[in-house]
Design a protein around this motif. Structure first.
Motif, PDB file in Angstrom:
ATOM      1  N   PHE A 194       0.859  -1.185   0.000  1.00  0.00           N
ATOM      2  CA  PHE A 194       0.000   0.000   0.000  1.00  0.00           C
ATOM      3  C   PHE A 194       0.898   1.240   0.000  1.00  0.00           C
ATOM      4  O   PHE A 194       1.050   1.929   1.002  1.00  0.00           O
ATOM      5  N   VAL A 195       1.488   1.483  -1.161  1.00  0.00           N
ATOM      6  CA  VAL A 195       2.570   2.446  -1.283  1.00  0.00           C
ATOM      7  C   VAL A 195       2.085   3.891  -1.163  1.00  0.00           C
ATOM      8  O   VAL A 195       2.679   4.700  -0.442  1.00  0.00           O
ATOM      9  N   THR A 247       8.345   8.341 -16.417  1.00  0.00           N
ATOM     10  CA  THR A 247       7.724   8.826 -15.174  1.00  0.00           C
ATOM     11  C   THR A 247       6.492   7.997 -14.815  1.00  0.00           C
ATOM     12  O   THR A 247       5.409   8.522 -14.532  1.00  0.00           O
ATOM     13  N   MET A 248       6.663   6.691 -14.841  1.00  0.00           N
ATOM     14  CA  MET A 248       5.568   5.778 -14.477  1.00  0.00           C
ATOM     15  C   MET A 248       5.391   5.753 -12.970  1.00  0.00           C
ATOM     16  O   MET A 248       6.346   5.921 -12.206  1.00  0.00           O
ATOM     17  N   ASP A 249       4.170   5.511 -12.548  1.00  0.00           N
ATOM     18  CA  ASP A 249       3.887   5.425 -11.130  1.00  0.00           C
ATOM     19  C   ASP A 249       4.100   3.998 -10.640  1.00  0.00           C
ATOM     20  O   ASP A 249       4.158   3.049 -11.442  1.00  0.00           O
ATOM     21  N   PHE A 250       4.220   3.835  -9.330  1.00  0.00           N
ATOM     22  CA  PHE A 250       4.358   2.491  -8.761  1.00  0.00           C
ATOM     23  C   PHE A 250       3.149   1.650  -9.158  1.00  0.00           C
ATOM     24  O   PHE A 250       2.012   2.103  -9.116  1.00  0.00           O
ATOM     25  N   PHE A 260       3.300   6.449   1.711  1.00  0.00           N
ATOM     26  CA  PHE A 260       3.983   7.705   1.384  1.00  0.00           C
ATOM     27  C   PHE A 260       3.246   8.897   1.978  1.00  0.00           C
ATOM     28  O   PHE A 260       3.868   9.868   2.425  1.00  0.00           O
ATOM     29  N   LYS A 261       1.931   8.836   1.997  1.00  0.00           N
ATOM     30  CA  LYS A 261       1.140   9.920   2.586  1.00  0.00           C
ATOM     31  C   LYS A 261       1.520  10.139   4.045  1.00  0.00           C
ATOM     32  O   LYS A 261       1.681  11.273   4.501  1.00  0.00           O
ATOM     33  N   ALA A 262       1.698   9.057   4.785  1.00  0.00           N
ATOM     34  CA  ALA A 262       2.063   9.158   6.202  1.00  0.00           C
ATOM     35  C   ALA A 262       3.456   9.765   6.363  1.00  0.00           C
ATOM     36  O   ALA A 262       3.667  10.659   7.194  1.00  0.00           O
ATOM     37  N   LEU A 263       4.417   9.295   5.574  1.00  0.00           N
ATOM     38  CA  LEU A 263       5.787   9.814   5.667  1.00  0.00           C
ATOM     39  C   LEU A 263       5.871  11.276   5.250  1.00  0.00           C
ATOM     40  O   LEU A 263       6.516  12.094   5.909  1.00  0.00           O
ATOM     41  N   LYS A 264       5.225  11.610   4.138  1.00  0.00           N
ATOM     42  CA  LYS A 264       5.352  12.949   3.580  1.00  0.00           C
ATOM     43  C   LYS A 264       4.700  13.995   4.484  1.00  0.00           C
ATOM     44  O   LYS A 264       5.248  15.088   4.691  1.00  0.00           O
ATOM     45  N   THR A 265       3.536  13.669   5.034  1.00  0.00           N
ATOM     46  CA  THR A 265       2.872  14.630   5.919  1.00  0.00           C
ATOM     47  C   THR A 265       3.718  14.904   7.149  1.00  0.00           C
ATOM     48  O   THR A 265       3.846  16.051   7.598  1.00  0.00           O
ATOM     49  N   LEU A 302       8.853   3.357  -5.537  1.00  0.00           N
ATOM     50  CA  LEU A 302       8.861   4.805  -5.712  1.00  0.00           C
ATOM     51  C   LEU A 302       7.648   5.250  -6.519  1.00  0.00           C
ATOM     52  O   LEU A 302       7.271   4.604  -7.503  1.00  0.00           O
ATOM     53  N   LEU A 303       7.060   6.364  -6.114  1.00  0.00           N
ATOM     54  CA  LEU A 303       5.967   6.963  -6.866  1.00  0.00           C
ATOM     55  C   LEU A 303       6.543   7.890  -7.939  1.00  0.00           C
ATOM     56  O   LEU A 303       7.693   8.336  -7.842  1.00  0.00           O
TER      57      LEU A 303
END
Length: 389
Positions: free
Chosen positions: A227-228, A331-334, A232-237, A300-301
């Motif tokens: 659940f990438v 620039t593909m997404d995960f 990432f939302k948790a880390l980035k915020t 990576l996103l």
């Protein structure tokens, strides 16, 4: 720590999840050892024998399990005999898997909380009156992040449950303006039959603050389970809040927690910093060790690649230094990319879909003191006609 007042009748569902996950990890390591063993056996302390009896009927018998525990504790309370018993490694692994599977299924059946709107989460604890701490009580939602972290990380939570957990966490716990995910909703009572944490004002310390350590563990657990974007939302915020001086009022770094107004408190929490860096390295960039080999499995996103479509990280491994560069020119997404090719210097690495391997025998031939370049080319993932994706 602050959950310290349920010593008679309290239970930790969260840590039971962790124990179940640990049993599976141990079983996997034992199977790895078995695959390299010449004897396929191991000698263990005689006292452990009572815990390893193949008695699956005891799993559902609380009295029997208490008897087993009492017998074990009595046998080694004051001294250990030193005698050893030989066990089959494969049988040991099966034994631990059986125990883990029972624990996991028990938690799924007994501790899952269904909520409206495709939401749900696991109860994390029982208070000193033997009552489940979480749920919906008279319209009041009680949810804690800790139980969700360990349920996801251990494998107790199945994929559909993780989707419901993340939706619930976003609804009830997430506050972007103060750093992200709170530890719990507002219980609106002191609740000293559970812990002194409820003596803090809501939004302070363990009572509903954005606690950096648990947030980074939540992110790590989500990444591990694929659940990438949610991870990432948790880390980035968390990082964005720490770096926003107008809100956090701290030097850049990971504080113990963000209080109700977003101010960072008690710098610098090494556990949270370590988990953040470990998650970035082993999950986001996907650079990790596995049985001596170096694994490259990026998560990576698209937004994490630079304008030229590259993302790189410097990392030491097995006494050697590496610069790992992922190339994503489209620039593909995960989820849209796989590994097309991977090289370490002039050596071509074996690729297995989403990951590449630098094997130990090749690692051992690399020069120490030099930085070795690993280049990974990402390509569009190919879907087979029979795929459900």
């Amino acid at each position: 720590d602050a959950l310290d007042m349920a010593s008679e009748h309290g239970e930790s569902v969260a840590f039971t999840c962790a124990y179940a996950g640990n049993l599976l990890d141990l079983a996997a390591l034992i199977r790895l050892l078995d695959s390299h063993s010449s004897t396929h056996t191991a000698e263990l302390s005689e006292a452990l024998t009572v815990l390893l009896e193949d008695d699956t009927e005891a799993f559902d018998n609380i009295h029997k399990k208490q008897q087993i525990l009492s017998e074990y504790c009595t046998s080694c309370r004051h001294e250990v005999s030193g005698r050893r018993v030989t066990h089959s490694l494969s049988a040991l692994a099966v034994n631990l898997v059986q125990k883990a599977n029972w624990l996991m299924e028990h938690i799924r059946e007994q501790e899952w909380i269904d909520a409206p709107e495709e939401e749900g989460w696991f109860n994390s604890y029982y208070d000193n009156h033997g009552r489940a701490v979480e749920g919906i009580f008279g319209g009041q939602v009680r949810m804690m992040l800790t139980g969700q972290v360990f349920a996801i990380m251990s494998g107790v939570a199945e994929d559909e449950q993780i989707r419901k957990i993340t939706k619930s966490a976003d609804h009830y716990l997430y506050r972007k303006e103060i750093g992200g995910y709170r530890l719990n909703t507002d219980f609106q009572e002191l609740k000293f039959d559970m812990g002194r944490m409820f003596g803090f004002a809501y939004g302070e310390k363990e009572n509903g603050a954005v606690f950096s350590h648990m947030t980074t563990m939540y992110a790590n657990a989500l990444y591990r389970r694929g659940f990438v974007k949610e991870g990432f939302k948790a880390l980035k915020t968390l990082a964005d809040t720490a770096l926003n001086f107008d809100i956090s009022r701290i030097y850049p770094g990971i504080p113990e927690y963000f209080r109700a107004d977003g101010r960072g408190m008690y710098q610098y929490l090494t556990g949270a910093a370590s988990w953040f860096m470990m998650t970035m390295l082993t999950e986001v960039f996907g650079v990790r060790g596995e049985a001596g080999d170096l694994i490259l499995e990026p998560k990576l996103l698209a937004e994490q690649f630079d304008s030229e479509g590259t993302a790189s990280i410097a990392v030491p491994f097995a006494g050697k230094d590496f610069q790992v560069t992922y190339i994503n020119t489209s620039t593909m997404d995960f989820g849209a990319y796989a590994i097309g090719s991977a090289t370490c210097g002039q050596e071509t690495l074996s690729v297995h879909g989403s990951f590449a391997i630098l094997p130990r025998h090749l690692l051992d031939t690399l020069q120490s003191g030099a930085t070795h370049q690993i280049t990974v080319q990402l390509t569009e993932k190919m879907y087979s006609p029979d795929s459900n994706e």
